[in-house]
Design a protein around this motif. Sequence first.
Motif, PDB file in Angstrom:
ATOM      1  N   ALA A 171       0.792  -1.106  -0.132  1.00  0.00           N
ATOM      2  CA  ALA A 171       0.066   0.190  -0.062  1.00  0.00           C
ATOM      3  C   ALA A 171       0.940   1.135  -0.078  1.00  0.00           C
ATOM      4  O   ALA A 171       2.146   1.209   0.407  1.00  0.00           O
ATOM      5  CB  ALA A 171      -0.897  -0.045   1.151  1.00  0.00           C
ATOM      6  N   HIS A 172       0.310   2.302  -0.338  1.00  0.00           N
ATOM      7  CA  HIS A 172       1.020   3.689  -0.279  1.00  0.00           C
ATOM      8  C   HIS A 172       0.132   4.805   0.202  1.00  0.00           C
ATOM      9  O   HIS A 172      -1.031   4.651   0.239  1.00  0.00           O
ATOM     10  CB  HIS A 172       1.748   4.178  -1.449  1.00  0.00           C
ATOM     11  CG  HIS A 172       0.641   4.274  -2.767  1.00  0.00           C
ATOM     12  ND1 HIS A 172       0.161   3.211  -3.236  1.00  0.00           N
ATOM     13  CD2 HIS A 172       0.012   5.560  -3.071  1.00  0.00           C
ATOM     14  CE1 HIS A 172      -0.665   3.854  -4.314  1.00  0.00           C
ATOM     15  NE2 HIS A 172      -0.740   4.876  -3.934  1.00  0.00           N
ATOM     16  N   LEU A 173       0.857   5.625   1.058  1.00  0.00           N
ATOM     17  CA  LEU A 173      -0.161   6.759   1.536  1.00  0.00           C
ATOM     18  C   LEU A 173      -0.553   7.632   0.309  1.00  0.00           C
ATOM     19  O   LEU A 173       0.302   7.891  -0.593  1.00  0.00           O
ATOM     20  CB  LEU A 173       0.839   7.843   2.533  1.00  0.00           C
ATOM     21  CG  LEU A 173       1.206   7.232   3.786  1.00  0.00           C
ATOM     22  CD1 LEU A 173       2.156   7.979   4.490  1.00  0.00           C
ATOM     23  CD2 LEU A 173      -0.247   7.318   4.707  1.00  0.00           C
ATOM     24  N   ALA A 187      -5.083   9.296   8.218  1.00  0.00           N
ATOM     25  CA  ALA A 187      -4.324   9.124   7.097  1.00  0.00           C
ATOM     26  C   ALA A 187      -5.149   8.378   5.831  1.00  0.00           C
ATOM     27  O   ALA A 187      -6.284   7.712   6.292  1.00  0.00           O
ATOM     28  CB  ALA A 187      -3.105   8.118   7.362  1.00  0.00           C
ATOM     29  N   THR A 188      -4.786   8.304   4.654  1.00  0.00           N
ATOM     30  CA  THR A 188      -5.528   7.751   3.497  1.00  0.00           C
ATOM     31  C   THR A 188      -4.399   6.832   2.740  1.00  0.00           C
ATOM     32  O   THR A 188      -3.347   7.549   2.443  1.00  0.00           O
ATOM     33  CB  THR A 188      -6.294   8.788   2.476  1.00  0.00           C
ATOM     34  OG1 THR A 188      -7.143   9.568   3.171  1.00  0.00           O
ATOM     35  CG2 THR A 188      -6.969   8.231   1.672  1.00  0.00           C
ATOM     36  N   ILE A 189      -4.792   5.596   2.556  1.00  0.00           N
ATOM     37  CA  ILE A 189      -3.842   4.864   1.940  1.00  0.00           C
ATOM     38  C   ILE A 189      -4.437   4.296   0.874  1.00  0.00           C
ATOM     39  O   ILE A 189      -5.670   4.061   0.728  1.00  0.00           O
ATOM     40  CB  ILE A 189      -3.233   3.709   2.892  1.00  0.00           C
ATOM     41  CG1 ILE A 189      -4.028   2.773   3.467  1.00  0.00           C
ATOM     42  CG2 ILE A 189      -2.455   4.575   3.964  1.00  0.00           C
ATOM     43  CD1 ILE A 189      -3.640   1.501   4.047  1.00  0.00           C
ATOM     44  N   PRO A 242      -3.054  -2.299  -2.249  1.00  0.00           N
ATOM     45  CA  PRO A 242      -2.499  -2.593  -3.513  1.00  0.00           C
ATOM     46  C   PRO A 242      -3.584  -3.075  -4.393  1.00  0.00           C
ATOM     47  O   PRO A 242      -3.181  -3.072  -5.746  1.00  0.00           O
ATOM     48  CB  PRO A 242      -1.683  -4.034  -3.203  1.00  0.00           C
ATOM     49  CG  PRO A 242      -1.471  -3.909  -1.633  1.00  0.00           C
ATOM     50  CD  PRO A 242      -2.455  -3.150  -1.066  1.00  0.00           C
ATOM     51  N   ASP A 243      -4.767  -3.295  -4.263  1.00  0.00           N
ATOM     52  CA  ASP A 243      -5.827  -3.781  -4.947  1.00  0.00           C
ATOM     53  C   ASP A 243      -6.522  -2.620  -5.631  1.00  0.00           C
ATOM     54  O   ASP A 243      -7.625  -2.570  -6.536  1.00  0.00           O
ATOM     55  CB  ASP A 243      -6.867  -4.793  -4.450  1.00  0.00           C
ATOM     56  CG  ASP A 243      -7.464  -3.862  -3.025  1.00  0.00           C
ATOM     57  OD1 ASP A 243      -7.549  -2.860  -2.905  1.00  0.00           O
ATOM     58  OD2 ASP A 243      -8.240  -4.766  -2.485  1.00  0.00           O
ATOM     59  N   GLY A 244      -6.061  -1.207  -5.046  1.00  0.00           N
ATOM     60  CA  GLY A 244      -6.473  -0.018  -5.749  1.00  0.00           C
ATOM     61  C   GLY A 244      -7.439   0.704  -4.861  1.00  0.00           C
ATOM     62  O   GLY A 244      -7.868   1.835  -5.143  1.00  0.00           O
ATOM     63  N   HIS A 245      -8.104   0.106  -3.897  1.00  0.00           N
ATOM     64  CA  HIS A 245      -9.005   0.689  -2.987  1.00  0.00           C
ATOM     65  C   HIS A 245      -8.480   1.678  -2.166  1.00  0.00           C
ATOM     66  O   HIS A 245      -7.412   1.587  -1.519  1.00  0.00           O
ATOM     67  CB  HIS A 245      -9.748  -0.405  -2.481  1.00  0.00           C
ATOM     68  CG  HIS A 245     -10.659  -1.386  -3.308  1.00  0.00           C
ATOM     69  ND1 HIS A 245     -10.298  -2.593  -3.707  1.00  0.00           N
ATOM     70  CD2 HIS A 245     -12.000  -1.182  -3.901  1.00  0.00           C
ATOM     71  CE1 HIS A 245     -11.072  -3.218  -4.706  1.00  0.00           C
ATOM     72  NE2 HIS A 245     -12.116  -2.225  -4.829  1.00  0.00           N
ATOM     73  N   MET A 246      -9.356   2.473  -1.890  1.00  0.00           N
ATOM     74  CA  MET A 246      -8.783   3.894  -0.939  1.00  0.00           C
ATOM     75  C   MET A 246      -9.187   3.334   0.496  1.00  0.00           C
ATOM     76  O   MET A 246     -10.333   2.794   0.878  1.00  0.00           O
ATOM     77  CB  MET A 246      -9.509   5.060  -1.321  1.00  0.00           C
ATOM     78  CG  MET A 246      -8.935   5.768  -2.844  1.00  0.00           C
ATOM     79  SD  MET A 246      -7.338   5.806  -2.603  1.00  0.00           S
ATOM     80  CE  MET A 246      -6.967   7.218  -1.516  1.00  0.00           C
ATOM     81  N   ILE A 247      -8.364   3.311   1.442  1.00  0.00           N
ATOM     82  CA  ILE A 247      -8.630   3.143   2.882  1.00  0.00           C
ATOM     83  C   ILE A 247      -8.345   4.353   3.703  1.00  0.00           C
ATOM     84  O   ILE A 247      -7.241   4.847   3.711  1.00  0.00           O
ATOM     85  CB  ILE A 247      -7.951   1.923   3.408  1.00  0.00           C
ATOM     86  CG1 ILE A 247      -8.343   0.666   2.625  1.00  0.00           C
ATOM     87  CG2 ILE A 247      -7.990   1.582   4.925  1.00  0.00           C
ATOM     88  CD1 ILE A 247      -7.321  -0.299   2.754  1.00  0.00           C
ATOM     89  N   GLY A 248      -9.237   4.664   4.622  1.00  0.00           N
ATOM     90  CA  GLY A 248      -8.933   5.763   5.641  1.00  0.00           C
ATOM     91  C   GLY A 248      -8.389   5.116   6.973  1.00  0.00           C
ATOM     92  O   GLY A 248      -9.111   4.080   7.350  1.00  0.00           O
TER      93      GLY A 248
END
Length: 153
Positions: free
Chosen positions: A119-121, A134-136, A139-145
């Motif tokens: 994942a990346h920030l 933070a929002t990352i 790897p599957d492209g989904h955004m995670i807060g």
Amino acid sequence: MATKIPATSGIRFARALLMVRGAQGVAQSVNFYQSALGMTVLRHTDDWAELICGVSSSTQGSTSSLLTNDDHPNSAATFRLSIKSVESEAHLSVGYSPFLSFDVDDMDQTVARCAQLGAHLDGPIQYPAHGKVATIRAPDGHMIGLYEPALGS
């Protein structure tokens, strides 16, 4: 104290559904959500996976405070994440994916674990008065807060 939500509405949140490309996408997503975020795998096939984690009470200010599940007294409520394999590009395009948000106990440790797994920030960690945010991008492209409440919040 957990908030009691009336059961008379006839509707309950069941799960968030992420769509990924093929069996490899399901496997990679399961690995990430299990290893980086500590979710528990309930079932995993080539086409479908279900993972769970506890549900935090936003009124308690601590991610260790869990809402109770009235259907199962003395057990914690759970958030269910389903991952489905799809082949159609339309299903994978913007607008089909939910934005996931998790409360965490240690922002720095969680971000580091996520980064180790690909994942990346998406911008820097923010430090508002109420905690860390933070929002990352997984790897599957989904955004995670990610949210770490400030001590005493």
